[in-house]
Write an enzyme that holds these catalytic residues in place. Structure first.
Site, PDB file in Angstrom:
ATOM      1  N   TYR A   1     -35.947  74.048  83.894  1.00  0.00           N
ATOM      2  CA  TYR A   1     -34.819  73.839  82.997  1.00  0.00           C
ATOM      3  C   TYR A   1     -35.209  74.024  81.536  1.00  0.00           C
ATOM      4  CZ  TYR A   1     -36.765  69.259  81.810  1.00  0.00           C
ATOM      5  OH  TYR A   1     -37.581  68.264  81.348  1.00  0.00           O
TER       6      TYR A   1
ATOM      7  N   HIS B   1     -36.969  67.317  59.816  1.00  0.00           N
ATOM      8  CA  HIS B   1     -36.077  66.246  60.263  1.00  0.00           C
ATOM      9  C   HIS B   1     -34.613  66.620  60.063  1.00  0.00           C
ATOM     10  CE1 HIS B   1     -33.749  62.547  59.549  1.00  0.00           C
ATOM     11  NE2 HIS B   1     -34.376  62.167  60.644  1.00  0.00           N
TER      12      HIS B   1
ATOM     13  N   LYS C   1     -23.688 110.632  69.249  1.00  0.00           N
ATOM     14  CA  LYS C   1     -22.585 111.508  68.879  1.00  0.00           C
ATOM     15  C   LYS C   1     -22.530 112.724  69.802  1.00  0.00           C
ATOM     16  CE  LYS C   1     -21.434 111.865  64.593  1.00  0.00           C
ATOM     17  NZ  LYS C   1     -22.369 111.654  63.507  1.00  0.00           N
TER      18      LYS C   1
ATOM     19  N   ARG D   1     -17.751 106.212  70.324  1.00  0.00           N
ATOM     20  CA  ARG D   1     -18.965 105.423  70.560  1.00  0.00           C
ATOM     21  C   ARG D   1     -18.552 103.988  70.877  1.00  0.00           C
ATOM     22  NH1 ARG D   1     -21.024 105.612  64.310  1.00  0.00           N
ATOM     23  NH2 ARG D   1     -19.152 104.753  63.414  1.00  0.00           N
TER      24      ARG D   1
ATOM     25  N   SER E   1     -42.351  68.171  80.342  1.00  0.00           N
ATOM     26  CA  SER E   1     -41.365  68.763  79.439  1.00  0.00           C
ATOM     27  C   SER E   1     -42.122  69.271  78.226  1.00  0.00           C
ATOM     28  CB  SER E   1     -40.329  67.718  79.033  1.00  0.00           C
ATOM     29  OG  SER E   1     -39.418  68.304  78.134  1.00  0.00           O
TER      30      SER E   1
ATOM     31  N   ARG F   1     -24.112 117.409  61.460  1.00  0.00           N
ATOM     32  CA  ARG F   1     -24.207 115.945  61.390  1.00  0.00           C
ATOM     33  C   ARG F   1     -25.404 115.411  62.142  1.00  0.00           C
ATOM     34  NH1 ARG F   1     -18.803 113.310  60.880  1.00  0.00           N
ATOM     35  NH2 ARG F   1     -17.333 114.984  60.521  1.00  0.00           N
TER      36      ARG F   1
ATOM     37  N   CYS G   1     -38.092  71.099  75.926  1.00  0.00           N
ATOM     38  CA  CYS G   1     -37.083  70.368  75.147  1.00  0.00           C
ATOM     39  C   CYS G   1     -37.280  70.551  73.656  1.00  0.00           C
ATOM     40  CB  CYS G   1     -37.060  68.890  75.515  1.00  0.00           C
ATOM     41  SG  CYS G   1     -38.572  68.022  75.080  1.00  0.00           S
TER      42      CYS G   1
ATOM     43  N   GLY H   1     -23.963 105.658  58.422  1.00  0.00           N
ATOM     44  CA  GLY H   1     -24.167 105.989  57.012  1.00  0.00           C
ATOM     45  C   GLY H   1     -25.617 106.128  56.570  1.00  0.00           C
TER      46      GLY H   1
ATOM     47  N   MET I   1     -27.975 108.329  57.729  1.00  0.00           N
ATOM     48  CA  MET I   1     -28.537 109.689  57.708  1.00  0.00           C
ATOM     49  C   MET I   1     -27.498 110.660  57.146  1.00  0.00           C
ATOM     50  SD  MET I   1     -30.800 109.821  61.139  1.00  0.00           S
ATOM     51  CE  MET I   1     -29.489 109.381  62.223  1.00  0.00           C
TER      52      MET I   1
END
Ligand code: PEP
Ligand code: MG
Length: 883
Positions: A856, A458, A23, A340, A769, A93, A836, A102, A104
């Site tokens: 990969y 599964h 802020k 913001r 893999s 603030r 994988c 909301g 604080m």
């Protein structure tokens, strides 16, 4: 010299969020840009931290600096704080680096007492307004600073409203009533804390600053920080700013707006305003605000909309991102109170990022980094309309097996799901847990709900592969033994078979709702495609898919998969006649009988493999030899056993005997993986033959094929050696190399021993893999099938940071992976290594795979776009880090 703890808005900078909070930095930026900002100053986050270090007292010099700054503000606005004539009132603030909406505290109208209120009346010529501001201040200060419960004040307010009439509003209170209310509020303060309400404005200010510092560590703020991974060490800044009033009549008002629509991303000013009101009235929802566009033609605010729109454009251009702004209009004059970065949905994030690049505001890399990869889920799958979530009763919750939404009638058996699904009905398959036998029912169901199982059970794995919504581990769900209904434990909820339910699953949780909720379909817009093209420019990791059928392979290609990283060949065994053949194979007593059964399976497998090769033209197709324990393929209930016995012409006893021999105490550590192919080499042989035949056939059609076979659950190089010998022999027999096809044989690394002995295994393996599902299971000694019973508690109680089956455990499992890559490449420097397991589609895990230099990742087709974005972000993050 004492440290500088306090900055006037004009002394700050727009990007000093660490020091001034979001802020404070926003107000500084807007002030410097010459925008209309009520003057004020910010006390730094460092002062907040010092306050705590000093045993909750202001750091040396801070208060004096605040008084100095206040004098500057007084000069600028030509009003004096605490003066009887034309007094300056301020807001106090909180404002941390990251917005914590909301959480604080805030105090408005500070500086009022019985003298200054008179000055305010004179200055504004509005007695009612002044007393309303005064009673609001006493109420807020009493609650926030003096910790008196809200209800005490509300009670009095309500009594006064009752006197007017049952439907009276705050705005109906008369000046006289407001005066009395204010006095009664002060009496409450005296009663509650034993001392009078502080009338001295400087004492009020001190108390308010302390209260804001204290609110950094209130319960709400602590919980919010934990949930949003915000560090407690940041501290909050405190902004003290001249009050402007939106409740001074019809030419005043207040509002909130975004520079673009945060739910669709459309480039229109989006927001609301409320005439004659203060900010908290909007939040409290007392009156319905008006769409911001209406302000353009509102006769009470001539020219204000145009001025606001121009400011909004400038702010967005400066921050190069969507802004969320608060403003107040006081007697026709616009004031900016906050700006913001605007929070947005996944679809909006994509549209905004791509359009900002098109407008030349940001570059492609910045655009890619701005979109949380997981948020793409919102674009890829249907989801339940948020309004519906409120309207349909929440029955229970479970783990997020596979995200999306599904609406259908409850059925309890796979057979019924299949039958009714084929007949065109929408059904949800509700089971205690699912087994591979349920696959055909799962295919036809809209969604799957199970009482047991974790995220890699599964049901969850299969559902994710199909992109089908699935909730697992809904622990309170109890299916009646006669399968006529289910209950929710601990409630009186009963849902009958045939009733409509809705599954609503995001990446964190699955919710079961009663009835048919409204869902929205995915929309893969042009912007999404553009974004995906950019990912390919920057990412280094290949992104492949786990797919078991030609249909899934085609889908995977549409999502941009660069091949199949895992084809779980056993999934091909469940369709139609195939299940009978595999069961025949399992029940066979001799090699010849087994070969006969396998020969029946070969043409099916070959056809499926050919379909996958065609879908993946030019990309690698990696199949895995048979992996699950064999009992998974056999029926377990009496009726089905009977049926099978008849179908195969064998006795029920024989099947039961075989079931007994296959029974294991720890099936996941048992007779599965390469152990099957070693004991029954003919299985590996049949699978390799089907695969290579398909490769040669499709190659002859002129389609480029890149076949790869991998062997699961290897713990020793000799296991791989004997399996590879079979594969190489079959390749020769099928004339693969002669046809001009290069193939590779690799292994899954999913046991700790394999990772540790990777250098030896790499002598035989062309590629690795990582099966991170099993590797996580075996590294932690944690069952992937039923740890859902307690693992969520671990995460809730912070014993584990994340569920290791969802987010890769870098420290332990990751260390084994790193060891495996390094050792493997000492033997074979060009060793191709991928992953994988389910982690291949999780952004944080993808980043880790990039860091340890894998080649990969492979994941369910629907997570391919997420993995592509995460891979690009990891690569861009790395170059940014190197700078
Ligand atoms: C794994 O273990 O990570 C893997 C991919 O294999 P599966 O889930 O089929 O055991
Ligand atoms: Mg595995």
């Amino acid at each position: 010299m004492t440290r500088k703890w306090v900055y006037l808005f004009r002394e700050g900078q727009a990007d000093w969020k660490d020091l001034l909070g979001g802020k404070g930095a926003g107000l500084a930026g807007m002030t410097l840009a010459g925008m209309p900002v009520p003057p004020g100053f910010t006390i730094t986050t460092e002062a907040c931290n010092s306050y705590y270090d000093n045993n909750k007292s202001f750091p040396e010099g801070m208060w004096e600096q605040a008084l100095e700054a206040l004098k500057e503000v007084e000069r600028a606005i030509e009003r004096k704080f605490g003066a009887a004539e034309n007094p300056l009132l301020v807001s106090v603030r909180s404002g941390a680096k990251f917005s914590m909406p909301g959480m604080m505290d805030t105090i408005l109208n500070l500086g009022l007492n019985d003298q200054t209120v008179k000055g305010l009346i004179k200055a504004t010529n509005n007695e009612r307004f002044a007393y309303d501001a005064y009673r609001r201040f006493v109420q807020m200060y009493g609650n926030v600073v003096l910790n008196i419960h809200k209800d005490k004040f509300e009670h009095i307010l309500n009594e006064y409203k009752q006197q007017i009439g049952p439907k009276a509003k705050d705005t109906d209170l008369t000046t006289q009533q407001l005066k009395e209310i204010k006095d009664q509020f002060k009496a409450i303060v005296l009663e509650e804390i034993g001392t009078p309400f502080p009338d001295e404005p400087f004492e009020q200010l001190k108390g308010a600053i302390e209260a804001v510092f204290a609110s950094w560590n209130n319960d709400r703020a602590i919980v919010y920080r934990r949930l949003n991974k915000i560090s407690s060490a940041l501290g909050t800044a405190v902004t003290v700013q001249t009050m402007v009033f939106g409740n001074m009549g019809d030419d005043s008002g207040t509002g909130v707006a975004f520079t673009r629509d945060p739910s669709t991303g459309e480039n229109v000013l989006y927001g609301e305003y409320l005439p004659n009101a203060q900010g908290e009235d909007v939040v409290a929802g007392i009156r319905t605000p008006l769409p911001i566009a209406e302000m353009e033609h509102d006769p009470n605010f001539p020219g204000v909309y145009q001025q606001f729109r121009e400011i909004a454009h400038r702010l967005e251009a400066y921050y190069k991102d969507v802004q969320d702004m608060e403003f107040t209009i006081e007697k026709g004059r616009l004031f900016m109170l906050q700006t913001r970065t605007g929070k947005r949905t996944g679809p909006a994030a994509v549209k905004i990022a791509v359009e900002l690049v098109r407008e030349g505001v940001i570059d492609e890399k910045t655009a890619l980094l701005r979109i949380p990869a997981d948020d793409l889920v919102q674009l890829l799958l249907p989801h339940v309309d948020p309004e519906s979530v409120e309207n349909n009763q929440l029955l229970t919750t479970g783990l997020a097996g596979s995200p999306g939404a599904a609406v259908g009638r409850v059925v309890f058996t796979a057979e019924e799901a299949e039958e009714r699904g084929i007949a065109g009905e929408a059904v949800i398959l509700v089971r205690r847990e699912t087994s591979p036998e349920d696959l055909r029912g799962m295919v036809q169901a809209q969604g799957i709900l199970t009482a047991f199982g974790g995220k890699t059970s599964h049901a969850a794995v299969v559902a994710r592969g199909m992109g089908k919504c699935c909730i697992v581990g809904a622990g309170a769900l109890q299916i009646a033994s006669d399968e006529s209904h289910f209950l929710i434990d601990g409630t009186d909820i009963v849902v009958e078979k045939g009733e409509w339910i809705t599954l609503d699953v995001d990446s964190n949780e699955g919710r079961v709702l009663r009835g048919k909720a409204k869902t929205t379909a995915p929309e893969l817009s042009g912007d999404f495609a553009t974004l995906m093209e950019w990912t390919d420019k920057y990412k280094r990791l290949g992104v492949l898919a786990n797919a078991d059928t030609p249909v899934d392979a085609t889908k995977a290609r549409e999502f941009g998969a660069q091949g199949i990283g895992l084809c779980r060949t056993e999934h091909m065994f469940f369709d139609g006649e195939r299940i009978l053949a595999i069961r025949e194979m399992i029940l066979a007593d001799t090699l010849v009988e087994r070969q006969k059964a396998l020969a029946k399976l070969l043409p099916y497998q070959k056809e499926d493999f050919a379909g996958i090769f065609r879908a993946m033209a030019g990309y690698p197709v990696t199949i895995r030899t048979l992996d699950p324990p064999l009992h998974e393929f056999l029926p377990h209930d009496d009726e089905q056993i009977q049926e099978l016995a008849q179908g195969l012409g064998v006795s029920v006893e024989k099947i039961q005997r075989r079931l007994e021999t296959l029974e294991e105490a720890n099936p996941m550590l048992g007779f599965r993986g390469c152990r099957l192919g070693i004991v029954y080499p003919e299985i590996t042989e049949m699978q390799a033959r089907a695969f290579f035949r398909a490769a040669v056939e499709v190659h002859t059609e002129g389609v480029e094929v890149l076949p790869e076979i991998m062997i699961p659950l290897v713990s020793d190089v000799n296991e791989l050696r004997v399996q590879r010998e079979i594969v190489d022999r079959v390749a020769k027999e099928e004339g693969v190399r002669e046809a001009g096809i290069e193939y590779r044989v690799g292994t899954m690394i999913e046991l700790p021993r394999a990772a540790l002995l990777a250098d030896k295994i790499a002598e035989i393996a062309d590629f690795f893999s990582y099966g991170t599902n099993d590797l996580t299971q075996t590294t932690f000694g944690l069952s992937r099938d039923d740890s859902g019973k307690f693992l969520p508690r671990y995460v809730e109680r912070k014993v584990f940071k994340d569920d290791p089956f969802h987010v890769l455990d870098r420290e332990g499992v990751g260390q084994l992976m790193q060891i495996g890559v390094e050792r493997g490449r000492t033997t074979r420097p060009d060793l191709k290594v991928g992953v994988c397991g389910e982690h291949g589609g999780d952004p944080s895990s993808v980043e880790f795979c990039h860091i340890i230099k894998l080649n990969y990742v492979s994941c369910s087709p629907f997570r391919v776009p997420i993995a592509r974005l995460a891979a690009a972000q990891a690569a861009i993050g790395e170059t940014e880090r190197d700078k």
